[in-house]
Design a protein around this motif. Structure first.
Motif, PDB file in Angstrom:
ATOM      1  N   GLU A  35       0.821  -1.203   0.000  1.00  0.00           N
ATOM      2  CA  GLU A  35       0.000   0.000   0.000  1.00  0.00           C
ATOM      3  C   GLU A  35       0.858   1.257   0.000  1.00  0.00           C
ATOM      4  OE1 GLU A  35      -3.969  -1.763   2.293  1.00  0.00           O
ATOM      5  OE2 GLU A  35      -2.529  -0.501   3.377  1.00  0.00           O
ATOM      6  N   ARG A  36       1.924   1.259   0.777  1.00  0.00           N
ATOM      7  CA  ARG A  36       2.812   2.419   0.791  1.00  0.00           C
ATOM      8  C   ARG A  36       3.524   2.578  -0.558  1.00  0.00           C
ATOM      9  NH1 ARG A  36       0.899   4.533   5.721  1.00  0.00           N
ATOM     10  NH2 ARG A  36       2.691   5.909   5.996  1.00  0.00           N
ATOM     11  N   LEU A  37       3.861   1.452  -1.179  1.00  0.00           N
ATOM     12  CA  LEU A  37       4.518   1.494  -2.478  1.00  0.00           C
ATOM     13  C   LEU A  37       3.603   2.094  -3.537  1.00  0.00           C
ATOM     14  CD1 LEU A  37       6.864   0.811  -4.354  1.00  0.00           C
ATOM     15  CD2 LEU A  37       6.044  -1.557  -4.422  1.00  0.00           C
ATOM     16  N   ALA A  38       2.352   1.629  -3.581  1.00  0.00           N
ATOM     17  CA  ALA A  38       1.406   2.174  -4.553  1.00  0.00           C
ATOM     18  C   ALA A  38       1.186   3.669  -4.326  1.00  0.00           C
ATOM     19  CB  ALA A  38       0.077   1.422  -4.477  1.00  0.00           C
ATOM     20  N   ALA A  39       1.084   4.074  -3.060  1.00  0.00           N
ATOM     21  CA  ALA A  39       0.890   5.496  -2.750  1.00  0.00           C
ATOM     22  C   ALA A  39       2.102   6.325  -3.165  1.00  0.00           C
ATOM     23  CB  ALA A  39       0.619   5.669  -1.257  1.00  0.00           C
ATOM     24  N   ALA A  40       3.304   5.804  -2.931  1.00  0.00           N
ATOM     25  CA  ALA A  40       4.519   6.533  -3.314  1.00  0.00           C
ATOM     26  C   ALA A  40       4.595   6.694  -4.833  1.00  0.00           C
ATOM     27  CB  ALA A  40       5.753   5.801  -2.798  1.00  0.00           C
ATOM     28  N   THR A  65      12.820 -12.413   1.372  1.00  0.00           N
ATOM     29  CA  THR A  65      13.610 -11.188   1.407  1.00  0.00           C
ATOM     30  C   THR A  65      14.524 -10.993   0.200  1.00  0.00           C
ATOM     31  OG1 THR A  65      15.255 -12.309   2.790  1.00  0.00           O
ATOM     32  CG2 THR A  65      13.533 -11.053   3.918  1.00  0.00           C
ATOM     33  N   ASP A  66      14.649 -12.014  -0.665  1.00  0.00           N
ATOM     34  CA  ASP A  66      15.387 -11.823  -1.916  1.00  0.00           C
ATOM     35  C   ASP A  66      14.431 -11.514  -3.072  1.00  0.00           C
ATOM     36  OD1 ASP A  66      14.225 -14.315  -2.054  1.00  0.00           O
ATOM     37  OD2 ASP A  66      15.983 -15.336  -2.856  1.00  0.00           O
ATOM     38  N   HIS A  67      13.163 -11.243  -2.754  1.00  0.00           N
ATOM     39  CA  HIS A  67      12.160 -10.816  -3.724  1.00  0.00           C
ATOM     40  C   HIS A  67      11.791  -9.360  -3.429  1.00  0.00           C
ATOM     41  CE1 HIS A  67      11.913 -15.103  -4.142  1.00  0.00           C
ATOM     42  NE2 HIS A  67      10.772 -15.131  -4.811  1.00  0.00           N
ATOM     43  N   PHE A  68      11.341  -8.640  -4.455  1.00  0.00           N
ATOM     44  CA  PHE A  68      10.837  -7.296  -4.203  1.00  0.00           C
ATOM     45  C   PHE A  68       9.597  -7.011  -5.038  1.00  0.00           C
ATOM     46  CE2 PHE A  68      14.374  -6.703  -7.294  1.00  0.00           C
ATOM     47  CZ  PHE A  68      13.683  -6.137  -8.368  1.00  0.00           C
ATOM     48  N   TRP A  69       8.738  -6.151  -4.480  1.00  0.00           N
ATOM     49  CA  TRP A  69       7.558  -5.641  -5.169  1.00  0.00           C
ATOM     50  C   TRP A  69       7.949  -4.383  -5.925  1.00  0.00           C
ATOM     51  CZ3 TRP A  69       3.165  -8.482  -5.180  1.00  0.00           C
ATOM     52  CH2 TRP A  69       3.064  -9.494  -4.217  1.00  0.00           C
ATOM     53  N   VAL A  70       7.387  -4.217  -7.119  1.00  0.00           N
ATOM     54  CA  VAL A  70       7.779  -3.091  -7.964  1.00  0.00           C
ATOM     55  C   VAL A  70       6.628  -2.751  -8.915  1.00  0.00           C
ATOM     56  CG1 VAL A  70       8.835  -4.590  -9.732  1.00  0.00           C
ATOM     57  CG2 VAL A  70       9.626  -2.206  -9.485  1.00  0.00           C
ATOM     58  N   ASN A  71       6.628  -1.530  -9.412  1.00  0.00           N
ATOM     59  CA  ASN A  71       5.646  -1.152 -10.427  1.00  0.00           C
ATOM     60  C   ASN A  71       5.945  -1.878 -11.737  1.00  0.00           C
ATOM     61  OD1 ASN A  71       7.920   0.819 -10.024  1.00  0.00           O
ATOM     62  ND2 ASN A  71       7.214   1.619 -12.012  1.00  0.00           N
ATOM     63  N   PRO A  72       4.927  -2.301 -12.454  1.00  0.00           N
ATOM     64  CA  PRO A  72       5.129  -3.038 -13.713  1.00  0.00           C
ATOM     65  C   PRO A  72       5.665  -2.143 -14.819  1.00  0.00           C
ATOM     66  CG  PRO A  72       2.897  -3.345 -12.854  1.00  0.00           C
ATOM     67  CD  PRO A  72       3.505  -2.204 -12.111  1.00  0.00           C
ATOM     68  N   HIS A  79      -1.501   5.900 -12.313  1.00  0.00           N
ATOM     69  CA  HIS A  79      -2.625   4.962 -12.325  1.00  0.00           C
ATOM     70  C   HIS A  79      -2.366   3.694 -11.521  1.00  0.00           C
ATOM     71  CE1 HIS A  79      -3.664   6.891 -16.480  1.00  0.00           C
ATOM     72  NE2 HIS A  79      -4.095   7.627 -15.467  1.00  0.00           N
ATOM     73  N   ILE A  80      -1.191   3.563 -10.919  1.00  0.00           N
ATOM     74  CA  ILE A  80      -0.827   2.333 -10.214  1.00  0.00           C
ATOM     75  C   ILE A  80      -1.780   2.060  -9.054  1.00  0.00           C
ATOM     76  CG2 ILE A  80       0.904   1.285  -8.693  1.00  0.00           C
ATOM     77  CD1 ILE A  80       1.747   1.064 -11.527  1.00  0.00           C
ATOM     78  N   ARG A  81      -2.224   0.808  -8.964  1.00  0.00           N
ATOM     79  CA  ARG A  81      -3.008   0.325  -7.831  1.00  0.00           C
ATOM     80  C   ARG A  81      -2.223  -0.789  -7.140  1.00  0.00           C
ATOM     81  NH1 ARG A  81      -8.000  -1.754 -11.080  1.00  0.00           N
ATOM     82  NH2 ARG A  81      -6.196  -2.557 -12.228  1.00  0.00           N
ATOM     83  N   VAL A  82      -2.602  -1.087  -5.919  1.00  0.00           N
ATOM     84  CA  VAL A  82      -1.938  -2.177  -5.188  1.00  0.00           C
ATOM     85  C   VAL A  82      -2.003  -3.464  -6.001  1.00  0.00           C
ATOM     86  CG1 VAL A  82      -2.067  -3.648  -3.142  1.00  0.00           C
ATOM     87  CG2 VAL A  82      -2.298  -1.163  -2.908  1.00  0.00           C
ATOM     88  N   LEU A 262      -6.155   3.915  -5.289  1.00  0.00           N
ATOM     89  CA  LEU A 262      -4.841   3.261  -5.338  1.00  0.00           C
ATOM     90  C   LEU A 262      -4.825   1.998  -4.501  1.00  0.00           C
ATOM     91  CD1 LEU A 262      -2.837   3.715  -2.594  1.00  0.00           C
ATOM     92  CD2 LEU A 262      -3.021   6.075  -3.373  1.00  0.00           C
ATOM     93  N   PHE A 263      -5.727   1.889  -3.530  1.00  0.00           N
ATOM     94  CA  PHE A 263      -5.767   0.717  -2.650  1.00  0.00           C
ATOM     95  C   PHE A 263      -6.429  -0.499  -3.293  1.00  0.00           C
ATOM     96  CE2 PHE A 263      -5.514   4.220   0.508  1.00  0.00           C
ATOM     97  CZ  PHE A 263      -4.327   3.832   1.122  1.00  0.00           C
ATOM     98  N   GLU A 264      -7.003  -0.320  -4.471  1.00  0.00           N
ATOM     99  CA  GLU A 264      -7.730  -1.424  -5.135  1.00  0.00           C
ATOM    100  C   GLU A 264      -6.787  -2.513  -5.582  1.00  0.00           C
ATOM    101  OE1 GLU A 264      -9.863   0.400  -8.305  1.00  0.00           O
ATOM    102  OE2 GLU A 264     -11.167   1.563  -6.968  1.00  0.00           O
TER     103      GLU A 264
END
Length: 264
Positions: A35-40, A65-72, A79-82, A262-264
């Protein structure tokens, strides 16, 4: 880094003072980071940090911890959503999500996260003033209070060989970052890191503004630098990740209230 007790010792206990939350489960922490990532990302879009498909913010998964979430790749920050976020493993494979990963995002961020286990989030985009200062091959100078957050706490990657798609290039960027909170990538832009998404995002935002101030001030005349001892003291006061987190909260509140989808 100042601890929470140091930061709040002079605040009356009947007043609300927000600090980074703790979590009972890894699922709660993962949800929070996403959620913080999408908001940022939305905030970066609002501030005009997009340049086509360039730019990315990552958040380390709290369990893997060797994985990360990122924008596509190819989706607008605005327009990014969670639900759009993708999870990428250490081999660059998308293991959760519907979209591909930006090759440059993997090449840079995977090496930064690997080199810095203390880093939860990293932010990079082709912002206007960051690019302008990077084209000069210069670092930030202690000429304002705000920029002292980066005093002796940012590096310079003094090279440019094209779009970063090689892991070896990512390793060199991570080496230039070192133990600092930020690095200027010559002819490219800025990269910041933090122990929270909020801190990494705040460091990028205030670093971009500091680049703007330095360029404007030097164009106007001869700047008066802050004395080294005072710059070091100011860094100690405002340069830790708790201070970064606190500074970011008004911006987070603003974007989440304006754009709750963005939380969707």
């Amino acid at each position: 880094m100042a601890n929470n007790e140091d930061l709040t010792k002079n605040i009356p206990t009947d007043l609300i003072f927000r600090l980074p939350p703790s979590f009972a489960t890894v699922e709660e922490e993962r949800k929070h980071r996403k959620e913080r990532l999408a908001a940022a990302l939305r905030l970066f879009g609002k501030l005009g940090f997009e340049e086509g498909v360039a730019g990315h913010i990552t958040a380390r998964d709290p369990e893997h911890t060797d994985h990360f979430w990122v924008n596509p790749f190819g989706l607008s920050f605005k327009h990014i959503r969670v639900s759009d976020l993708i999870l990428v493993n250490h081999q660059g494979q998308v293991v959760e999500g519907r979209y591909p990963v930006n090759e440059a995002a993997f090449a840079i961020h995977s090496q930064v996260h690997q080199a810095r286990p203390d880093v939860v989030a990293a932010a990079h985009s082709h912002s206007t003033y960051g690019r302008a200062l990077s084209a000069l091959g210069q670092k930030l100078e202690p000429i304002t209070q705000d920029v002292c957050a980066f005093y002796e706490d940012h590096g310079l990657f003094d090279d440019y060989t094209g779009v970063v798609t090689d892991l070896e290039e990512g390793k060199r960027i991570a080496a230039a970052l070192g133990d600092n909170k930020a690095v200027i990538l010559r002819n490219h832009g800025l990269l910041t890191v933090g122990s929270t998404v909020d801190a990494a995002a705040w460091w990028f935002i205030t670093m971009e503004r500091s680049c703007q101030v330095q360029l404007v001030a030097k164009a106007a005349g001869t700047v008066v630098p802050i004395e080294p001892a005072n710059a070091a003291l100011t860094h100690k006061q405002i340069g830790n990740d708790i201070a970064g987190w606190v500074n970011y909260q008004p911006l987070h509140d603003q974007i989440t209230r304006e754009q709750p989808d963005l939380f969707e």
